[in-house]
Scaffold this motif. Sequence first.
Motif, PDB file in Angstrom:
ATOM      1  N   LYS A   1       1.210  -1.233  -0.202  1.00  0.00           N
ATOM      2  CA  LYS A   1      -0.070  -0.084   0.050  1.00  0.00           C
ATOM      3  C   LYS A   1       0.544   1.273  -0.469  1.00  0.00           C
ATOM      4  CE  LYS A   1      -4.246  -0.423   0.817  1.00  0.00           C
ATOM      5  NZ  LYS A   1      -5.264  -0.092   0.102  1.00  0.00           N
ATOM      6  N   ASP A   2       2.060   1.521   0.116  1.00  0.00           N
ATOM      7  CA  ASP A   2       2.891   2.775   0.158  1.00  0.00           C
ATOM      8  C   ASP A   2       2.772   3.699   1.075  1.00  0.00           C
ATOM      9  OD1 ASP A   2       5.011   3.812  -0.641  1.00  0.00           O
ATOM     10  OD2 ASP A   2       3.991   4.667  -2.252  1.00  0.00           O
ATOM     11  N   PHE A   3       2.563   2.884   1.742  1.00  0.00           N
ATOM     12  CA  PHE A   3       2.567   4.024   3.676  1.00  0.00           C
ATOM     13  C   PHE A   3       3.282   3.567   5.025  1.00  0.00           C
ATOM     14  CE2 PHE A   3      -0.601   0.528   4.262  1.00  0.00           C
ATOM     15  CZ  PHE A   3      -0.886   1.414   6.225  1.00  0.00           C
ATOM     16  N   TYR A   4       3.794   4.309   5.543  1.00  0.00           N
ATOM     17  CA  TYR A   4       4.485   4.060   6.952  1.00  0.00           C
ATOM     18  C   TYR A   4       3.913   3.919   8.388  1.00  0.00           C
ATOM     19  CZ  TYR A   4       8.917   4.794   4.398  1.00  0.00           C
ATOM     20  OH  TYR A   4       9.968   4.293   3.033  1.00  0.00           O
ATOM     21  N   TYR A   5       4.130   3.026   9.058  1.00  0.00           N
ATOM     22  CA  TYR A   5       3.293   3.338  10.268  1.00  0.00           C
ATOM     23  C   TYR A   5       3.897   2.705  11.740  1.00  0.00           C
ATOM     24  CZ  TYR A   5       3.689  -1.989   9.435  1.00  0.00           C
ATOM     25  OH  TYR A   5       4.193  -3.105   9.830  1.00  0.00           O
ATOM     26  N   HIS A   6       3.485   2.795  12.637  1.00  0.00           N
ATOM     27  CA  HIS A   6       3.767   2.969  13.605  1.00  0.00           C
ATOM     28  C   HIS A   6       3.601   1.224  14.447  1.00  0.00           C
ATOM     29  CE1 HIS A   6       2.321   6.741  14.733  1.00  0.00           C
ATOM     30  NE2 HIS A   6       3.773   7.450  14.979  1.00  0.00           N
ATOM     31  N   GLU A   7       5.073   1.023  14.591  1.00  0.00           N
ATOM     32  CA  GLU A   7       5.143  -0.480  15.213  1.00  0.00           C
ATOM     33  C   GLU A   7       5.442  -0.225  16.531  1.00  0.00           C
ATOM     34  OE1 GLU A   7       5.857  -3.112  13.644  1.00  0.00           O
ATOM     35  OE2 GLU A   7       6.754  -3.047  11.629  1.00  0.00           O
ATOM     36  N   LEU A   8       5.041  -1.548  17.680  1.00  0.00           N
ATOM     37  CA  LEU A   8       4.574  -1.161  19.128  1.00  0.00           C
ATOM     38  C   LEU A   8       5.862  -0.470  19.656  1.00  0.00           C
ATOM     39  CD1 LEU A   8       3.153  -1.908  20.999  1.00  0.00           C
ATOM     40  CD2 LEU A   8       4.783  -4.203  21.586  1.00  0.00           C
ATOM     41  N   GLU A   9       7.082  -1.130  18.674  1.00  0.00           N
ATOM     42  CA  GLU A   9       8.329  -0.333  19.822  1.00  0.00           C
ATOM     43  C   GLU A   9       8.562   1.071  19.341  1.00  0.00           C
ATOM     44  OE1 GLU A   9      10.085  -2.344  16.389  1.00  0.00           O
ATOM     45  OE2 GLU A   9       8.499  -2.330  17.753  1.00  0.00           O
ATOM     46  N   ASP A  10       8.367   1.624  18.313  1.00  0.00           N
ATOM     47  CA  ASP A  10       7.522   2.897  18.594  1.00  0.00           C
ATOM     48  C   ASP A  10       6.724   4.205  19.187  1.00  0.00           C
ATOM     49  OD1 ASP A  10       9.279   2.725  15.614  1.00  0.00           O
ATOM     50  OD2 ASP A  10       7.414   2.306  14.484  1.00  0.00           O
ATOM     51  N   MET A  11       5.861   3.275  19.532  1.00  0.00           N
ATOM     52  CA  MET A  11       4.496   4.345  20.299  1.00  0.00           C
ATOM     53  C   MET A  11       4.884   3.933  22.126  1.00  0.00           C
ATOM     54  SD  MET A  11       1.071   2.723  18.038  1.00  0.00           S
ATOM     55  CE  MET A  11       1.221   1.457  18.265  1.00  0.00           C
ATOM     56  N   ILE A  12       5.689   2.064  22.516  1.00  0.00           N
ATOM     57  CA  ILE A  12       5.727   2.419  23.658  1.00  0.00           C
ATOM     58  C   ILE A  12       6.761   3.195  24.509  1.00  0.00           C
ATOM     59  CG2 ILE A  12       7.672   0.496  23.554  1.00  0.00           C
ATOM     60  CD1 ILE A  12       4.005   0.375  25.765  1.00  0.00           C
ATOM     61  N   GLU A  13       7.620   4.172  24.128  1.00  0.00           N
ATOM     62  CA  GLU A  13       8.908   4.144  24.218  1.00  0.00           C
ATOM     63  C   GLU A  13       8.259   5.948  25.089  1.00  0.00           C
ATOM     64  OE1 GLU A  13      12.885   6.761  24.747  1.00  0.00           O
ATOM     65  OE2 GLU A  13      12.376   4.692  23.518  1.00  0.00           O
ATOM     66  N   PRO A  14       7.699   6.117  23.935  1.00  0.00           N
ATOM     67  CA  PRO A  14       6.886   8.324  24.322  1.00  0.00           C
ATOM     68  C   PRO A  14       5.556   8.287  24.822  1.00  0.00           C
ATOM     69  CG  PRO A  14       6.204   7.323  21.767  1.00  0.00           C
ATOM     70  CD  PRO A  14       7.879   6.179  22.681  1.00  0.00           C
ATOM     71  N   VAL A  15       5.256   6.773  24.987  1.00  0.00           N
ATOM     72  CA  VAL A  15       3.612   6.601  25.514  1.00  0.00           C
ATOM     73  C   VAL A  15       3.782   6.181  26.975  1.00  0.00           C
ATOM     74  CG1 VAL A  15       1.825   5.235  26.512  1.00  0.00           C
ATOM     75  CG2 VAL A  15       2.178   6.270  23.762  1.00  0.00           C
TER      76      VAL A  15
END
Length: 217
Positions: free
Chosen positions: A35-49
Amino acid sequence: MSSDSRTMNIHEKAMEVNMTLFDMNIPKSGYNKHKDFYYHELEDMIEPVSQLCYKQRVAIEFPYSDDVGILRLVDLDNPKEYLVYRITFPELIVEQGNPNNKLIQTLGANVTYLQRYLLKLAFPALSDKDSVDADDNNASSARKKNTKKESKKEPVNVDIPQLYEDALKELRTVKGLNDSEITVSAIRKHIFKNGTFNQTERDEIARYVKTTWRLSK
């Protein structure tokens, strides 16, 4: 942080975290090449959250459950206050003949998947605008694959009603569950772990359990 001197409740704290996430522009390491798009992996989110929740004195918990993925946000200033988010746990289906480590890998992938989407439920700022389209595309592909498999169904050589009754009996008498505690997923899992079935039989068992149990409620 709110200028109000009073202690915020858990809803306000979660909102504060979410609004801060909107301004952070968190990098997306996941990429869907179809689909040619980037998305958040779990490791992208867990630290800032986790960092933002720590500042707001909110604990992030992922309690274990057989049937449901759970995220709980607990107010450390008032531990009796918490928010709960749930997603039904996908049924684990591993091809016959695979070693136990393959089952564990599949379980781990599902846990990661659920934690990722639970965080998106709790904090809408993490939502990927293309994720719905991607899921629709994946679902469409899965439906096409399933349609092709229909023409190659294997014969059903098991007594599905009897398997169903035996599973219910053991869940009630051995595990001590009442009908309000028994779920469709629990019945299926009990049957699958106590027998060896081809894919057609697994599909028929899943369909029979879902229909029969819900009609009995």
